[in-house]
Scaffold this motif. Structure first.
Motif, PDB file in Angstrom:
ATOM      1  N   ALA A   1      65.949   0.203 -30.051  1.00 25.95           N
ATOM      2  CA  ALA A   1      66.613  -0.452 -28.657  1.00 25.95           C
ATOM      3  C   ALA A   1      68.144   0.004 -28.637  1.00 25.95           C
ATOM      4  O   ALA A   1      68.776  -0.264 -27.623  1.00 25.95           O
ATOM      5  N   GLY A   2      68.665   0.649 -29.657  1.00 30.85           N
ATOM      6  CA  GLY A   2      70.017   1.113 -29.505  1.00 30.85           C
ATOM      7  C   GLY A   2      70.975   0.291 -30.339  1.00 30.85           C
ATOM      8  O   GLY A   2      72.298   0.510 -30.163  1.00 30.85           O
ATOM      9  N   TYR A   3      70.639  -0.698 -31.018  1.00 28.34           N
ATOM     10  CA  TYR A   3      71.637  -1.244 -31.964  1.00 28.34           C
ATOM     11  C   TYR A   3      71.932  -0.604 -33.038  1.00 28.34           C
ATOM     12  O   TYR A   3      71.262   0.234 -33.714  1.00 28.34           O
ATOM     13  N   SER A   4      73.201  -0.763 -33.555  1.00 30.30           N
ATOM     14  CA  SER A   4      73.641  -0.232 -34.829  1.00 30.30           C
ATOM     15  C   SER A   4      72.925  -0.828 -36.047  1.00 30.30           C
ATOM     16  O   SER A   4      72.421  -2.091 -35.893  1.00 30.30           O
TER      17      SER A   4
ATOM     18  N   ALA B   1      71.763  -4.757 -35.824  1.00 24.10           N
ATOM     19  CA  ALA B   1      70.123  -5.083 -36.111  1.00 24.10           C
ATOM     20  C   ALA B   1      70.141  -6.127 -36.960  1.00 24.10           C
ATOM     21  O   ALA B   1      69.217  -6.870 -36.998  1.00 24.10           O
ATOM     22  N   LYS B   2      70.986  -6.048 -38.083  1.00 25.70           N
ATOM     23  CA  LYS B   2      71.241  -6.967 -39.139  1.00 25.70           C
ATOM     24  C   LYS B   2      71.160  -8.466 -38.542  1.00 25.70           C
ATOM     25  O   LYS B   2      70.708  -9.429 -38.840  1.00 25.70           O
ATOM     26  N   GLU B   3      72.495  -8.545 -37.810  1.00 26.72           N
ATOM     27  CA  GLU B   3      72.741  -9.560 -37.244  1.00 26.72           C
ATOM     28  C   GLU B   3      71.949 -10.193 -36.470  1.00 26.72           C
ATOM     29  O   GLU B   3      71.602 -11.513 -36.488  1.00 26.72           O
ATOM     30  N   ALA B   4      71.433  -9.325 -35.512  1.00 28.05           N
ATOM     31  CA  ALA B   4      70.407  -9.928 -34.563  1.00 28.05           C
ATOM     32  C   ALA B   4      69.013 -10.375 -35.187  1.00 28.05           C
ATOM     33  O   ALA B   4      68.437 -11.416 -35.021  1.00 28.05           O
ATOM     34  N   THR B   5      68.561  -9.642 -36.393  1.00 24.44           N
ATOM     35  CA  THR B   5      67.471  -9.963 -37.024  1.00 24.44           C
ATOM     36  C   THR B   5      67.695 -11.218 -37.619  1.00 24.44           C
ATOM     37  O   THR B   5      66.530 -12.079 -37.675  1.00 24.44           O
ATOM     38  N   ASP B   6      68.773 -11.654 -38.449  1.00 25.74           N
ATOM     39  CA  ASP B   6      69.065 -12.892 -38.946  1.00 25.74           C
ATOM     40  C   ASP B   6      68.950 -13.911 -38.075  1.00 25.74           C
ATOM     41  O   ASP B   6      68.401 -14.977 -38.068  1.00 25.74           O
TER      42      ASP B   6
END
Length: 669
Positions: free
Chosen positions: A205-208, A212-217
């Motif tokens: 979806a365009g995350y770095s 992506a890791k921060e969002a997944t956490d």
């Protein structure tokens, strides 16, 4: 509260050879090198499995899977015809044809990328504060994204002629709370792979990498908190655990922190009586709204959108979604062809529009009449079992007979078709079509709140290869899609029809008096109609089945949860007993049916049960099923009930000590 039990199949689809209708049992499928008294599932299906190894796209594999594929192929024929020419705007043909055509245009879906989701994702990105989180949660619910709030209509468990609001909290990406909470190696492995999947979706979806890791956490943090407060699968099987009726004013006082009034207004539903399915979970959700930073909620909501719509996005998203939920979770090696996915999707999104076309072509009045006759005969056997048993008092028997007498049997398709005139579908925007149909279903459902109960509605589409019992409606529903060879043939012999589909119908009828259904009265109310002494006797009888299935291992260290599958196992046991007795009764005055291919009518009955019920399941899917599914695996749906039946023992000449003859037999009805 919503309760209904279905005869789950758990099958995926693939092109396969046509299942031929035949008069007797499928002797060509029997493995004659085996003994019927050792493992009847392998005996009845062994040769078929040798000749038909499980295809790469299947999670489970059975003869009925082939029949299910035939149904999907029939739907494809109807959809190809509807989509091949211009149809009148708003007509059934236009709706299903353009929806299918848009789904099949994979190139257009890929070219559009995430553009169809931009407005939804922009709404999430625009959130500034906690108030914005709440309003966005409600906006997402309108298009079918439960993140995590879900409000729907429900039959009032205490005033069953009324329809009220049901408030639930969902929002987990994994199938069950235990995947988040338990620390056995298999659960840890799934969590690790799920974490990688969520990160991969954010990257697409365009995350770095870092984003992506921060969002997944953030996602895993919120989902774990929700999982901690959620009832277990076994707890969810107890109707009283999810029965928490209250008035709207009580909701606002007891569960502050959410603008319930604005939510009801946005959804256009009346303030009145409602049911809160899980109070503890609702409190946990409200706590997270208050304590979790807005940025983390935005990540979670964005994930919920991507997760909910993954199957409708470009191929990269579809493949990643399949990699985890298909391959990791169920062991499937390949994805189904797009035409199968699109055919099934039209059935799920516009089921009564497509279903009306299906029954016009493929379902005869003769089939409907024959199936209804079978169902009535099987229900009569339950009445006799209640009347003649020696462990219930007359007071309880009277209430039980009242319930069976009030049973509503629905066969084939609804008497009144759903009106899709407000649904807008175009050929050029697949995801918008999905959102349009989902929004319609939500509006249609919420529009029932505050109105008298509509008993004409169905919870399955006409082409569905399944059946269900709804204890609140006290109804058995058998769709047209389930009533076809080899499980059912209106011109076929009774032994096969009763042994296959008859057992399914008996299974569903038995749910009215299983460990859950027994708590609902004839009118659908959650009412204890048993005497205390009789209910204790009933629980003692069901405990036999619980113990039996606790000892069925799918691999070392992993076995069925007897408490989770008790209701479905009782349905299987009651279903085969009632169907056999109904079959025998149906032959009175006609004489016994003929022996075919050396098989007596009773042997054909039991073979039909095993050949329709038995199924192979991939190990990955089996591990998940025993964790979350109240249905036993296909193998045990054959061995479990039949090993309790003296009639089976007699039909096949089994003896005490054989694996198919249990030392302690379980029986309720």
């Amino acid at each position: 509260m919503k309760w209904f039990a279905a005869a789950a199949l758990g099958c995926t689809l693939l092109p396969f050879s046509t299942v031929a209708a035949q008069q007797g049992a499928r002797v060509q499928d029997i493995d004659t090198s085996l003994s019927a008294c050792d493992d009847f599932d392998n005996y009845a299906n062994g040769q078929w499995r040798k000749q038909n190894p499980m295809p790469a796209i299947q999670t489970s594999w059975a003869l009925r899977t082939v029949t299910q594929e035939e149904t999907t192929a029939k739907l494809r024929g109807l959809l190809d015809e509807a989509s091949s020419k211009k149809q009148a705007a708003g007509s059934t043909e236009q709706l299903v044809g353009d929806f299918y055509g848009a789904c099949m245009d994979e190139a257009a879906v890929n070219a559009a990328g995430l553009k169809p989701l931009q407005a939804t994702l922009a709404r999430v990105d625009a959130i500034k504060d906690a108030r914005g989180v709440q309003t966005t949660i409600v906006d997402l619910m309108k298009v079918g994204v439960r993140a995590p709030l879900d409000i729907s209509s429900s039959q009032d468990a205490h005033a069953p002629l009324d329809t009220i609001a049901e408030i639930s909290i969902r929002g987990l990406g994994l199938p069950d709370r235990d995947y988040y909470l338990r620390n056995e190696p298999r659960y840890k492995e799934i969590r690790e792979k799920y974490t990688a999947h969520v990160e991969a979706m954010f990257k697409l979806a365009g995350y770095s990498e870092v984003q992506a890791k921060e969002a997944t956490d953030a996602v895993l943090k919120i989902e774990t908190k929700l999982a901690e407060a959620r009832l277990s699968r076994v707890e969810l099987r107890e109707p009283k655990n999810t029965d928490h009726p209250m008035q709207f004013s009580e909701l606002t006082k007891q569960y502050p922190g959410f603008d319930w009034a604005a939510t009801y207004k946005a959804l256009n539903i009346p303030q009145g009586k409602l049911n809160l399915s899980q109070p503890k979970l609702t409190t946990a959700f409200l706590t997270e709204l208050k304590q979790t930073p807005v940025g983390e909620w935005k990540a979670y909501l964005r994930w919920m959108v991507l997760h909910a719509d993954a199957a409708y996005l470009p191929t990269t998203f579809v493949d990643e979604n399949f990699r985890f939920f298909g391959t990791v979770m169920t062991g499937v090696k390949e994805q189904r062809p797009r035409w199968q996915r699109c055919s099934r999707l039209v059935d799920s999104q516009l089921g009564e529009a497509l279903g009306k076309k299906y029954v016009e072509v493929y379902f005869s009045p003769e089939a409907k009449a024959r199936a209804r006759e079978m169902a009535v005969n099987i229900a009569e056997q339950l009445k006799l079992s209640i009347t003649n048993n020696d462990w219930m008092t007359q007071a309880t028997k009277a209430k039980a007979l009242e319930k069976v007498a009030a049973l509503n049997i629905k066969v084939g398709y609804p008497d009144k078709w759903k009106d899709y005139s407000s649904v807008k579908v175009t050929r050029g925007d697949f995801l918008s079509d999905v959102m349009s149909t989902q929004s319609f279903e939500i509006r249609d459902d919420l529009g029932r709140i505050g109105k008298p109960l509509d008993r004409g509605r169905w919870d399955m589409t006409p082409p569905t290869m399944n059946a269900y019992y709804n204890p609140q409606m006290n109804e058995v529903v058998v769709p047209a899609g389930y009533l076809q060879p080899p499980g059912f043939n209106p011109k076929g012999i009774d032994a096969i029809n009763y042994g296959a589909i008859g057992v399914t119908i008996g299974h569903e009828i038995s749910h009215g008096v299983d460990d859950e259904g027994a708590q609902f009265a004839a009118d659908g109310s959650l009412t204890m109609w048993w005497t205390p002494e009789d209910f204790e006797k009933f629980k003692t009888k069901t405990a036999c089945t619980t113990q039996q299935y606790d000892n069925y291992f799918i691999e070392p260290g992993i076995h069925h949860n007897g408490k989770l599958v008790t209701g479905e196992a009782l349905g299987d046991l009651g279903g085969v007993n009632l169907a056999l007795r109904a079959y025998e009764k149906s032959r009175e005055g006609k004489g016994p049916e003929a022996t075919v291919d050396g098989l007596t009518p009773e042997q054909q009955f039991f073979l039909a049960e095993a050949q329709w019920r038995g199924a192979l399941v991939r190990p990955e899917a089996a591990r998940s099923q025993v964790q979350v599914d109240p249905h036993p695996l296909g193998k045990w749906r054959v061995l479990g009930p039949l090993s309790n039946m003296p009639e089976f023992e007699k039909a096949w000449g089994c003896k005490k000590g054989d694996p198919m003859v249990r030392a302690e037999t379980c029986k309720v009805w």
